[in-house]
Design an enzyme around this catalytic site. Structure first.
Site, PDB file in Angstrom:
ATOM      1  N   SER A  43     -50.179   2.651  -1.507  1.00 55.11           N
ATOM      2  CA  SER A  43     -49.055   1.238  -0.607  1.00 55.11           C
ATOM      3  C   SER A  43     -49.649   0.019  -0.275  1.00 55.11           C
ATOM      4  O   SER A  43     -48.918  -0.634  -0.012  1.00 55.11           O
ATOM      5  CB  SER A  43     -48.294   2.137   0.511  1.00 55.11           C
ATOM      6  N   THR A 163     -47.441   0.445   3.877  1.00 59.08           N
ATOM      7  CA  THR A 163     -48.011  -0.995   4.334  1.00 59.08           C
ATOM      8  C   THR A 163     -48.956  -0.647   5.712  1.00 59.08           C
ATOM      9  O   THR A 163     -48.492   0.237   6.403  1.00 59.08           O
ATOM     10  CB  THR A 163     -46.909  -2.028   4.906  1.00 59.08           C
ATOM     11  N   THR A 181     -50.323  -5.938   2.622  1.00 60.84           N
ATOM     12  CA  THR A 181     -49.551  -4.371   1.394  1.00 60.84           C
ATOM     13  C   THR A 181     -49.484  -4.972   0.639  1.00 60.84           C
ATOM     14  O   THR A 181     -49.650  -6.147  -0.196  1.00 60.84           O
ATOM     15  CB  THR A 181     -47.794  -4.403   2.312  1.00 60.84           C
ATOM     16  N   ARG A 191     -41.552 -11.315  -5.364  1.00 59.75           N
ATOM     17  CA  ARG A 191     -40.271 -11.156  -4.377  1.00 59.75           C
ATOM     18  C   ARG A 191     -41.375 -10.639  -3.286  1.00 59.75           C
ATOM     19  O   ARG A 191     -43.232 -10.198  -3.576  1.00 59.75           O
ATOM     20  CB  ARG A 191     -40.389  -9.636  -4.229  1.00 59.75           C
ATOM     21  N   THR A 214     -43.290  -1.708   8.950  1.00 58.31           N
ATOM     22  CA  THR A 214     -43.464  -1.382   8.196  1.00 58.31           C
ATOM     23  C   THR A 214     -41.949  -1.322   7.616  1.00 58.31           C
ATOM     24  O   THR A 214     -41.708  -0.505   8.196  1.00 58.31           O
ATOM     25  CB  THR A 214     -44.595   0.042   7.797  1.00 58.31           C
ATOM     26  N   GLY A 215     -41.439  -0.908   6.075  1.00 62.19           N
ATOM     27  CA  GLY A 215     -40.421   0.316   5.513  1.00 62.19           C
ATOM     28  C   GLY A 215     -39.785  -1.098   5.344  1.00 62.19           C
ATOM     29  O   GLY A 215     -40.594  -2.248   4.848  1.00 62.19           O
TER      30      GLY A 215
HETATM   31  N1  ASP Z   1     -42.308  -3.791   3.890  1.00 62.22           N
HETATM   32  C1  ASP Z   1     -43.094  -3.641   3.255  1.00 62.22           C
HETATM   33  C2  ASP Z   1     -42.074  -4.445   1.956  1.00 62.22           C
HETATM   34  O1  ASP Z   1     -41.092  -4.651   2.805  1.00 62.22           O
HETATM   35  C3  ASP Z   1     -42.759  -2.848   2.222  1.00 62.22           C
HETATM   36  C4  ASP Z   1     -43.565  -1.738   3.881  1.00 62.22           C
HETATM   37  O2  ASP Z   1     -44.087  -1.607   4.462  1.00 62.22           O
HETATM   38  O3  ASP Z   1     -43.121  -0.101   3.339  1.00 62.22           O
HETATM   39  O4  ASP Z   1     -42.660  -5.447   1.158  1.00 62.22           O
END
Ligand code: ASP
Length: 316
Positions: A43, A163, A181, A191, A214-215
């Site tokens: 990740s 992340t 990340t 992106r 995160t997320g």
């Molecule tokens: N927040 C990160 C993103 O949207 C991805 C993640 O944390 O899973 O790039």
């Protein structure tokens, strides 16, 4: 120290330096670098899953509460430690963020080596995704079972993330944080998610505390999540209440967005994705909160040392 669950090995390695009075940004950066360089973490950094073209593009940012300065890089390619480049943006330029090809060239100008970040395992997962995503193109799906067994199942739409965030409060009461990340797997090239956006994927204020996420990055961006949490802390909320209030906003915002993008909600009306926030105030109070589900986050404090604690979900 407070951060995502995968920050635990880094906290174990850097906790002593915090106790010894080290700078909080040094500890945060050294903590996340361990995962950036880990080929087995799918990740972040080396070994992460690439964009839809099979190219690794990384996002990272850092912020120093004492100087109230920040730096970020977005969609940077072929650089192993984007968190260090974010720090260079903060300390060696008058800018807050540099994205894309310019970020790569900036990193190279400061001596960061060109590094191939796409591991063979990640490449194989990417090509399997590319070959299986449509029956209307000319790529044919590979034999499924042996590939999946060998290289792991493919993440579904709302599982394509991962992340690392780390916030640190020093023995002198200074805060700093960083988030880094490889972003969403199979993302559209270029992106940039919340991890590079100060106020979204991280924020700290030397008068208040530090937070990061995160997320689903789009939800953290649309709620100005980390900044909103810091403002709620400033108004006197406890970390867990500040986090849950922002998550409640994300639920309502998502329900409005679902008018044009229904897949953002599950059948029960809850968001189909998750967001976690890691929160630390100047009094040394912390929280790890999320929309739903069971998960851990990482904490290290003087009493208990580095460990995992349970995320407190808003929706159970
Ligand atoms: N927040 C990160 C993103 O949207 C991805 C993640 O944390 O899973 O790039």
């Amino acid at each position: 120290m407070v951060g995502s669950a995968n920050a635990l090995p880094g906290m174990e390695a850097n906790w002593e330096s915090v106790l010894a009075g080290g700078h909080p940004l040094d500890a945060a950066i050294e903590t996340v670098k361990i995962v950036e360089a880990d080929p087995n973490d799918a990740s972040v950094g080396l070994g992460g899953l690439p964009n839809e073209d099979g190219v690794m593009q990384l996002d990272a940012a850092c912020m120093d509460g004492e100087t109230h300065n920040s730096g970020a890089v977005g969609a940077i390619e072929n650089i192993l430690h984007p968190c260090e480049v974010a720090r260079l943006v903060m300390e060696r330029t008058d800018h807050c963020q540099i994205f894309g090809e310019g970020a790569y060239r900036f990193a190279r100008s400061h001596g960061h080596p060109h590094t191939e970040l796409l591991t063979e395992k990640a490449r194989r997962r990417w090509i399997r995704w590319k070959e299986s995503m449509s029956d209307q193109d000319d790529r044919l799906p590979p034999p499924k079972e042996p590939e999946a067994e060998k290289h792991g199942s493919l993440p579904t739409r709302f599982e394509r993330h991962g992340t690392i965030h780390c916030s640190v409060l020093s023995t002198r009461g200074q805060v700093a944080c960083t988030t880094t990340t490889s972003g969403l797997a199979w993302k559209i090239p270029g992106r940039v998610g919340d991890s590079s956006i100060v106020g979204a994927g991280l924020y700290c204020d030397g008068e208040v505390g530090s937070a990061g996420s995160t997320g689903r990055g789009e939800a953290a961006i649309l709620s100005c999540g980390s900044h909103s949490i810091i403002e709620l802390l400033r108004q006197g909320k406890a970390p867990i209440d500040a986090g849950h209030e922002v998550l409640e906003r994300i639920v309502r915002q998502t329900q409005r967005m679902a008018q044009w993008q229904p897949s953002l909600l599950k059948a029960d009306g809850r968001p189909a994705f998750n967001v976690h926030f890691y929160i630390l105030d100047l009094r040394g109070r912390w929280a790890g909160v999320g929309l739903s589900g069971h998960a851990n986050f990482a904490v290290a404090d003087r009493d208990g040392g580095p460990r995992h604690e349970k995320i407190v979900p808003l929706l159970g």
